[in-house]
Design an enzyme around this catalytic site. Structure first.
Site, short mmCIF file in Angstrom:
data_model
loop_
_atom_site.label_atom_id
_atom_site.label_comp_id
_atom_site.label_asym_id
_atom_site.label_seq_id
_atom_site.Cartn_x
_atom_site.Cartn_y
_atom_site.Cartn_z
N HIS A 87 16.33 118.36 71.57
CA HIS A 87 17.10 118.96 72.87
C HIS A 87 16.13 120.18 73.29
O HIS A 87 15.61 121.06 72.29
CB HIS A 87 18.50 119.26 73.03
CG HIS A 87 18.71 120.41 71.81
ND1 HIS A 87 18.72 121.61 72.04
CD2 HIS A 87 19.29 120.28 70.59
CE1 HIS A 87 18.95 122.38 70.95
NE2 HIS A 87 19.51 121.62 69.86
N GLU A 161 24.98 116.59 65.47
CA GLU A 161 24.23 117.61 64.43
C GLU A 161 24.89 117.92 63.32
O GLU A 161 26.21 117.47 63.41
CB GLU A 161 24.19 119.04 65.35
CG GLU A 161 23.43 119.96 64.36
CD GLU A 161 21.82 119.64 64.17
OE1 GLU A 161 21.75 118.59 63.40
OE2 GLU A 161 20.94 120.41 64.33
#
Length: 287
Positions: A87, A161
């Site tokens: 990202h 994550e």
């Protein structure tokens, strides 16, 4: 060993002062490259290997069977190519905070620009499907890159994550001061980082295997994946057969691209790691 190459077209040309060591002759069969090799000893037969016209003679591997362990647990319907994107820069990246699985860190203005650069860099590539972590900073990056596509984004919890518990949201300097032992272990010996008997990297490795299986068993041949650095590291390591103790052996920048190829056996070959040319130029990828 001496090797010669018989190619269809075009012919290779050499500067007038350079004499090629091996003779290049046009083959009579079109759309094929033929590579012939033998030892320098006389009397030993020449071996011939023929490759289809989509194989470039650039030193790349022709095959990688049994190079790694299958991640699919079954034969795939076709070979696959997977492009993974970290990202763009987030608000907590800019504030030097521990992010983990928190959903409070957003894509920053600079991060959105990085996502736009990724979109432009991949504009000539066709992807059958895009998978993303549902956590906001990855989700926002994926939405920018995938904008205008017909296929919907697919969000996988397995791409979330690593969960870092009480460290999440803390500035790195504060976490180091308040939890010196835990913070130092996470930074210097992450595979042994443990909270209440739970090892986050072990959980991360399990989810990486789960993510690979979900992605590879999806119909299609080329996929885009948008996720976070720690799970991206786990995806790379699990594909290459590396354990959690090798977690920090690879690094990926915000907006960096990694490319894997998979054969029908579900075995991986790392094609490209942390490509970032598009972050500094208007480079458009073709691979």
């Amino acid at each position: 060993m001496s090797c010669g190459a018989i190619l269809t077209t075009p012919y290779f040309s050499f500067p007038s002062n350079i004499v090629p060591r091996h003779k290049l002759v046009p083959a009579t069969t079109s759309n094929n490259y033929v590579i012939r090799c033998s030892t320098s000893s006389p009397g030993i037969p020449v071996t011939t290997e023929r490759h289809r016209n989509d194989t470039l003679l650039t030193g790349g591997a022709f095959d990688f069977e049994k190079a790694t362990t299958s991640l699919a647990k079954k034969v795939l319907d076709s070979p696959k190519k997977v492009t993974i994107v970290r990202h763009g820069l987030s608000t907590w990246n800019e504030e030097s905070r521990v992010q983990g699985s928190s959903n409070l860190s957003m894509l920053s203005e600079k991060g959105a620009m990085q996502a736009e650069r990724c979109k432009m860099a991949l504009s000539d590539m066709h992807f059958d499907q895009c998978f993303s972590s549902p956590i906001s900073r990855a989700k926002m990056t994926a939405e920018i890159i995938w904008q205008g596509k017909e296929e919907p984004l697919l969000f996988l919890d397995s791409l979330k994550e690593a969960h870092l518990y009480f460290l999440e949201g803390m500035k790195n300097e504060d976490a180091k001061r308040i939890y010196p032992k835990e913070y130092t272990t996470w930074r210097e010996d992450p595979s042994n980082f443990c909270v209440d008997g739970v090892y986050p990297l072990q959980k991360l490795w399990e989810r990486a295997h789960e993510a690979w299986e979900e992605i590879l068993l999806t119909p299609g041949e080329h996929f885009l994946v948008v996720t976070h650095k720690s799970i991206l590291r786990a995806l790379i390591c699990t594909a290459l057969g590396l354990g959690p103790e090798r977690f920090r052996s690879v690094d990926i920048n915000n907006g960096g691209l990694c490319v894997f190829k998979f054969n029908k056996g579900g075995e991986a070959m790392l094609h490209s790691l942390n490509m970032t040319a598009h972050m500094y130029t208007d480079h458009v990828y073709h691979y």
